[in-house]
Design a protein around this motif. Sequence first.
Motif, PDB file in Angstrom:
ATOM      1  N   MET A 104       0.812  -1.250   0.226  1.00 16.93           N
ATOM      2  CA  MET A 104       0.010   0.004  -0.117  1.00 16.93           C
ATOM      3  C   MET A 104       0.722   1.308   0.024  1.00 16.93           C
ATOM      4  O   MET A 104       2.158   1.362   0.178  1.00 16.93           O
ATOM      5  N   LEU A 105       0.191   2.312  -0.375  1.00 17.31           N
ATOM      6  CA  LEU A 105       0.874   3.765  -0.400  1.00 17.31           C
ATOM      7  C   LEU A 105      -0.011   4.798  -0.024  1.00 17.31           C
ATOM      8  O   LEU A 105      -1.079   4.685  -0.451  1.00 17.31           O
ATOM      9  N   PRO A 106       0.732   5.967   0.253  1.00 15.32           N
ATOM     10  CA  PRO A 106      -0.016   7.307   0.626  1.00 15.32           C
ATOM     11  C   PRO A 106      -0.022   7.902  -0.869  1.00 15.32           C
ATOM     12  O   PRO A 106       1.254   8.106  -1.441  1.00 15.32           O
ATOM     13  N   ILE A 107      -1.054   8.718  -1.425  1.00 16.33           N
ATOM     14  CA  ILE A 107      -1.041   9.426  -2.637  1.00 16.33           C
ATOM     15  C   ILE A 107      -1.867  10.974  -2.305  1.00 16.33           C
ATOM     16  O   ILE A 107      -2.391  10.917  -1.291  1.00 16.33           O
ATOM     17  N   ASP A 108      -1.624  11.778  -3.331  1.00 15.75           N
ATOM     18  CA  ASP A 108      -2.078  12.953  -3.107  1.00 15.75           C
ATOM     19  C   ASP A 108      -3.562  13.143  -3.775  1.00 15.75           C
ATOM     20  O   ASP A 108      -3.874  12.049  -4.173  1.00 15.75           O
ATOM     21  N   SER A 109      -4.044  14.113  -3.907  1.00  9.60           N
ATOM     22  CA  SER A 109      -5.603  14.143  -4.409  1.00  9.60           C
ATOM     23  C   SER A 109      -5.779  13.934  -6.093  1.00  9.60           C
ATOM     24  O   SER A 109      -6.613  13.587  -6.504  1.00  9.60           O
ATOM     25  N   LYS A 151      -0.463  14.783   4.984  1.00  5.49           N
ATOM     26  CA  LYS A 151      -0.554  15.310   3.710  1.00  5.49           C
ATOM     27  C   LYS A 151      -1.149  14.165   2.412  1.00  5.49           C
ATOM     28  O   LYS A 151      -1.784  14.444   1.623  1.00  5.49           O
ATOM     29  N   ALA A 152      -1.341  13.008   3.114  1.00  6.63           N
ATOM     30  CA  ALA A 152      -1.938  11.832   2.217  1.00  6.63           C
ATOM     31  C   ALA A 152      -3.630  12.268   2.053  1.00  6.63           C
ATOM     32  O   ALA A 152      -4.231  12.201   3.035  1.00  6.63           O
ATOM     33  N   ASP A 153      -3.935  12.233   0.604  1.00  6.21           N
ATOM     34  CA  ASP A 153      -5.328  12.347   0.516  1.00  6.21           C
ATOM     35  C   ASP A 153      -6.011  10.860   0.454  1.00  6.21           C
ATOM     36  O   ASP A 153      -7.197  10.912   1.046  1.00  6.21           O
ATOM     37  N   ARG A 154      -5.227  10.237   0.265  1.00  2.49           N
ATOM     38  CA  ARG A 154      -5.817   8.796   0.140  1.00  2.49           C
ATOM     39  C   ARG A 154      -4.496   7.678   0.477  1.00  2.49           C
ATOM     40  O   ARG A 154      -3.368   7.793   0.375  1.00  2.49           O
ATOM     41  N   PHE A 155      -5.006   6.554   1.120  1.00  5.63           N
ATOM     42  CA  PHE A 155      -3.973   5.523   1.302  1.00  5.63           C
ATOM     43  C   PHE A 155      -4.732   4.243   0.279  1.00  5.63           C
ATOM     44  O   PHE A 155      -6.062   4.057   0.550  1.00  5.63           O
ATOM     45  N   MET A 156      -3.928   3.598  -0.452  1.00  4.19           N
ATOM     46  CA  MET A 156      -4.572   2.759  -1.463  1.00  4.19           C
ATOM     47  C   MET A 156      -3.563   1.626  -1.633  1.00  4.19           C
ATOM     48  O   MET A 156      -2.364   1.487  -1.434  1.00  4.19           O
ATOM     49  N   GLU A 157      -4.048   0.540  -1.761  1.00  5.00           N
ATOM     50  CA  GLU A 157      -3.628  -0.828  -2.194  1.00  5.00           C
ATOM     51  C   GLU A 157      -2.780  -0.174  -3.544  1.00  5.00           C
ATOM     52  O   GLU A 157      -3.319   0.266  -4.353  1.00  5.00           O
ATOM     53  N   ALA A 158      -1.720  -0.742  -3.746  1.00  2.74           N
ATOM     54  CA  ALA A 158      -0.771  -0.791  -4.879  1.00  2.74           C
ATOM     55  C   ALA A 158      -1.664  -1.240  -6.121  1.00  2.74           C
ATOM     56  O   ALA A 158      -1.692  -0.667  -7.026  1.00  2.74           O
ATOM     57  N   THR A 159      -2.364  -2.306  -5.861  1.00  2.00           N
ATOM     58  CA  THR A 159      -3.035  -2.867  -7.054  1.00  2.00           C
ATOM     59  C   THR A 159      -4.116  -2.085  -7.496  1.00  2.00           C
ATOM     60  O   THR A 159      -4.173  -1.723  -8.780  1.00  2.00           O
ATOM     61  N   ASP A 160      -4.887  -1.269  -6.419  1.00  2.00           N
ATOM     62  CA  ASP A 160      -5.934  -0.436  -6.750  1.00  2.00           C
ATOM     63  C   ASP A 160      -5.273   0.961  -7.419  1.00  2.00           C
ATOM     64  O   ASP A 160      -5.693   1.451  -8.345  1.00  2.00           O
ATOM     65  N   ARG A 190      -7.021  10.553  16.271  1.00  2.00           N
ATOM     66  CA  ARG A 190      -6.837  11.014  14.786  1.00  2.00           C
ATOM     67  C   ARG A 190      -7.206  10.065  13.976  1.00  2.00           C
ATOM     68  O   ARG A 190      -7.431  10.614  12.664  1.00  2.00           O
ATOM     69  N   LEU A 191      -7.582   9.033  13.999  1.00  4.35           N
ATOM     70  CA  LEU A 191      -7.964   7.992  13.194  1.00  4.35           C
ATOM     71  C   LEU A 191      -9.541   7.768  13.211  1.00  4.35           C
ATOM     72  O   LEU A 191     -10.024   7.120  12.225  1.00  4.35           O
ATOM     73  N   GLU A 192     -10.143   8.520  14.146  1.00  8.15           N
ATOM     74  CA  GLU A 192     -11.688   8.500  14.127  1.00  8.15           C
ATOM     75  C   GLU A 192     -12.554   8.463  12.817  1.00  8.15           C
ATOM     76  O   GLU A 192     -13.101   7.795  12.202  1.00  8.15           O
ATOM     77  N   ASN A 193     -11.827   9.360  11.803  1.00  5.41           N
ATOM     78  CA  ASN A 193     -12.504   9.686  10.302  1.00  5.41           C
ATOM     79  C   ASN A 193     -11.763   8.843   9.163  1.00  5.41           C
ATOM     80  O   ASN A 193     -12.014   9.643   8.001  1.00  5.41           O
ATOM     81  N   LEU A 194     -10.962   8.186   9.456  1.00  6.68           N
ATOM     82  CA  LEU A 194      -9.996   7.588   8.428  1.00  6.68           C
ATOM     83  C   LEU A 194     -10.692   7.275   7.403  1.00  6.68           C
ATOM     84  O   LEU A 194     -10.233   7.458   5.937  1.00  6.68           O
ATOM     85  N   VAL A 195     -11.836   6.235   7.369  1.00  6.85           N
ATOM     86  CA  VAL A 195     -12.354   6.071   6.261  1.00  6.85           C
ATOM     87  C   VAL A 195     -13.184   6.657   5.436  1.00  6.85           C
ATOM     88  O   VAL A 195     -12.593   6.983   4.212  1.00  6.85           O
ATOM     89  N   GLU A 196     -13.660   7.726   5.901  1.00  7.77           N
ATOM     90  CA  GLU A 196     -14.204   8.771   5.419  1.00  7.77           C
ATOM     91  C   GLU A 196     -13.355   9.734   4.593  1.00  7.77           C
ATOM     92  O   GLU A 196     -13.599  10.375   3.401  1.00  7.77           O
ATOM     93  N   ASP A 197     -12.012   9.938   5.321  1.00 13.14           N
ATOM     94  CA  ASP A 197     -11.200  11.113   5.029  1.00 13.14           C
ATOM     95  C   ASP A 197     -10.235  10.456   3.989  1.00 13.14           C
ATOM     96  O   ASP A 197      -9.621  11.329   3.081  1.00 13.14           O
ATOM     97  N   LYS A 198      -9.702   9.195   4.195  1.00  9.94           N
ATOM     98  CA  LYS A 198      -8.781   8.712   3.364  1.00  9.94           C
ATOM     99  C   LYS A 198      -8.854   7.479   2.775  1.00  9.94           C
ATOM    100  O   LYS A 198      -7.941   7.123   1.904  1.00  9.94           O
ATOM    101  N   LEU A 199      -9.872   6.660   2.927  1.00  5.98           N
ATOM    102  CA  LEU A 199     -10.408   5.472   2.301  1.00  5.98           C
ATOM    103  C   LEU A 199     -11.422   5.809   1.295  1.00  5.98           C
ATOM    104  O   LEU A 199     -11.582   6.969   1.001  1.00  5.98           O
ATOM    105  N   SER A 200     -12.215   4.580   1.086  1.00 10.75           N
ATOM    106  CA  SER A 200     -13.564   4.976   0.223  1.00 10.75           C
ATOM    107  C   SER A 200     -14.219   3.573   0.650  1.00 10.75           C
ATOM    108  O   SER A 200     -14.011   2.536   1.105  1.00 10.75           O
ATOM    109  N   THR A 201     -15.730   4.094   0.766  1.00 13.53           N
ATOM    110  CA  THR A 201     -16.585   3.006   1.032  1.00 13.53           C
ATOM    111  C   THR A 201     -17.022   2.215  -0.165  1.00 13.53           C
ATOM    112  O   THR A 201     -18.114   1.305  -0.272  1.00 13.53           O
TER     113      THR A 201
END
Lengths: 555, 555
Positions: free
Chosen positions: A97-102, A177-186, A227-238
């Motif tokens: 996985m990796l951190p990416i910008d918007s 800084k990370a807008d998103r954390f993603m699996e490399a495959t995605d 600080r992780l409370e809104n992780l899913v909404e802020d930096k992942l995706s449902t």
Amino acid sequence: MSRKFTIGVDYGTQSGRAVLVDIATGEEKATAISVYPHGVMDDCLPDGTKLDNDFALEHPQDYLDVLSETIPAVLKEAKVDADDVIGVAIDFTACTMLPIDSNGKPLCFYPEYKSNPHAYVKLWKHHAAQDEANKLNKIAEERNESFLKYYGGKISSEWFIPKIWQILDEAPDIYNKADRFMEATDWVIMQLTGEEKRNSCTAGYKAIWHKKNGYPSKEFFKALDPRLENLVEDKLSTDIYPIGSKAGEITEEASKLTGLKVGTAVAVANVDAHVAIPAVGITDEAKMLMIMGTSTCHILLGTEEKIVPGMCGVVEDGVIPGYFGYEAGQSCVGDHFEWFVKNSVPASYTLEAEEKGVNIHELLTEKASKLKIGESGLLALDWWNGNRSVLVDVDLTGMMLGLTLLTKPEEMYRALIEATAYGTRMIIDTFKENGVPIKELYAAGGIAEKNKMMMQIYSDVTNMEIRISASPQAPALGSAMFASLAAGKEKGGYDSIVEAAKHMSKVKEEYYKPIPENVEAYNKLYAEYKKLHDYFGRGENDVMKRLKKIKANAK
Amino acid sequence: MSRKFTIGVDYGTQSGRAVLVDIATGEEKATAISVYPHGVMDDCLPDGTKLDNDFALEHPQDYLDVLSETIPAVLKEAKVDADDVIGVAIDFTACTMLPIDSNGKPLCFYPEYKSNPHAYVKLWKHHAAQDEANKLNKIAEERNESFLKYYGGKISSEWFIPKIWQILDEAPDIYNKADRFMEATDWVIMQLTGEEKRNSCTAGYKAIWHKKNGYPSKEFFKALDPRLENLVEDKLSTDIYPIGSKAGEITEEASKLTGLKVGTAVAVANVDAHVAIPAVGITDEAKMLMIMGTSTCHILLGTEEKIVPGMCGVVEDGVIPGYFGYEAGQSCVGDHFEWFVKNSVPASYTLEAEEKGVNIHELLTEKASKLKIGESGLLALDWWNGNRSVLVDVDLTGMMLGLTLLTKPEEMYRALIEATAYGTRMIIDTFKENGVPIKELYAAGGIAEKNKMMMQIYSDVTNMEIRISASPQAPALGSAMFASLAAGKEKGGYDSIVEAAKHMSKVKEEYYKPIPENVEAYNKLYAEYKKLHDYFGRGENDVMKRLKKIKANAK
């Protein structure tokens, strides 16, 4: 009508490989490999920045290089026009996985972050988030979180949430800084299609996502760290897309990169082990695939969601659309034998192998294959690297007994092989006992293809027929099959995985059948294995754990 | 007054050695070795007659050659006049026995018997009387024979009665022709003195003789085989002489053979392990000597007869006059390490040892000595050759646990060493728990002299000081001491073993002391050993025996 082709790209630990496949026959017309220029970074970053223990990073540019090198190469080698390539799909190691910008740009591409390890890709075997995993498991247990049961009771340090938490702990600026954390495959799929479409396989097996229940609750994340409370909404995706669906189409930019036509169908991303399932023709329940390498990964489909002790995960649509995909694992298979030849084979055997012009595994296998079942008097517990399924206990260790002054290296070697077979039977029996039927076995990977003695032992120990993948690139072939699904019938592909598998999957004609007298002999030995498995593994005598504690204190 | 000397002759498995000792100081003035020309006959007789499996024979002429070669040699080398040699004594492997005629002539000396294996000496490690031993033990158990308890519940196939019974079974003509069956050690003494004077050590430890109870009853022998009913009266003797007494004097004939003066005192015969006791200065209770070689033999004196589980024997006057001599054993010590270097040490280590110019044991010891206690996380059960004391079970087998992918050969090597130390502690604790005190430890034999790491581990594991024999020929020195007793004070010798030991015994100045923190660390590991020892050894899980049965059936 001209033939149609798809391309599957399999991202491994050290390299990526593309396979161009004729979808009418499954014929692999061309293969190309690209070794990652940065390799696995476990010592330092490209600029020389030293890494802490247990770090294992990769560089995302290497993944793009795989696309730009291997796809044109297979098109050229197969002499296939890009017009006739109707789809492309990839599979990957996971959780990687990796951190990416918007804009989807990896943070490590920014000059100001190039010396920060946490800006890079965390490879599946990055083990530096163990503290976070331990804390997560403790808190989840205290809160009685229901998701634990889907993962054999433990979230691994290799998985998504511990890795993110480690970034927050050690590099909050990267986290912010990370807008998103993603699996490399995605992320690679996003580079091809321009769209973020996360796959259900990595989400389900690695990121604690459940089709009905979604991610763990805000309260849980808050309990980990406010600080992780809104992780899913802020930096992942449902928005999670089932395996087998289409992610999008090749963009202008991706077309330039790969030589594929704009508009070529791109499948939702996948994981290397799981994607191999249709490659051997499995598209429905009760057939277990063992992907046998340094460790073994077991994948199985079921029609119901059952809780099986010690499984690595159960994910709806995680492997084949419409099925619950079960995963289990043995943490030490090929590694076992490598340890043995490196540490326990005498010089006289090394010399004999040299003289015969065979490798040491071949020599040991030749000698071991002459032994009758039970003749060595040896029995081992295959826990040199802990036990994943069904005990989920990294603190268990290896054991061998029955040793005498006449015990020979090939007897110990065979005992280790048999131990891994008993471990597999334990997994199979546990699934069956918990309502998930298993009726056929399949195997893929180097060991399955090469070691006939071992596969016959597995067949005898499990009392099941074993079919072997006929493709040396089962994951890439599996990806090519999902690519044909993404294209769909209208574009010359397939509308169902069953149909794709009918044309494209491959198993060898020759397969392994259990030999009744061997089955009977192994039943007796397995009974002894099971007794010791439970004695040492289920708390009757926790000597292995106490020795590990003594060991940790001694150091 | 001129100095006085004695000669001790130690008969080993492959050779005999004489040592000429100054009895005032214990100084070893000269040593001579004679290798048996016939060696151990385990393949064929001198005339080519093939031997069955498990036979191990010797030729009695070789024993006489030892006398005629080594005694003149030490006299010459030490420049000592035979007039100043006041006594001679011998010790031997046991049970090493032979059939003789009424003149003391071995039956194998008869031309008509020279092709009959049963006419020769059966060496201690002749294992072909196992069937007879099994039958004997079964019948003794059924009859509830009280003698079993003195021998840990089992009579070994290596011992006197099973060997005689095998002769009766397989060569009744030899049985009938034999006027006597004798221990070789007693037979050699008879060659020196012209008299039959059997010693209490071999009678007690090997021939089921008890000072108060004598041999087993006629009824018992009859139950074995009606033809054995009068074995004791017909072919043995009930005249048994305590260790430390005089057997007789050198005859004319023996004088010609050896160069010793007619009338020189000859001691009652002895056994190699037991005779080493006074050589290290042990003449009273609570001091255990470990004779460490391929296996370890433990000898200990006590003032009372106690039944200790798993001991090999307890014999009044069997070691030192006036004491009960206890014997225990570990069947696999040096053999353990030999197995390991032959079967489990990789070529890279062999090469490293060559490059450093050390042997493989030295290399492994050097590496193992750098490990902290418990650092390897390994634990082994030292049962590669079964367990003699305290479990008396040849069907137990070796075990190692705690193995991981990082386990190194030197860690396994050290685990094997530690396992033998735990086995020793188990023996010591068992004696103490059964009322036989042990307060000091002594060690003799090659391993004890050479391997400092191992001896420190033994000291730490047992929490006892360990003193090491200062003579490289402890048995021969012990024999020389008993020779001085046979001579007696009047002839310039000693009247008591205490006095002899005061002047002649030798231990090294340097000795091993337990290191408190190591003792504490090993206490924890020993607790784990004990738990596994009892689990696998005392019937909780008889997996080792079941695997042995499966193994036997597989072959």
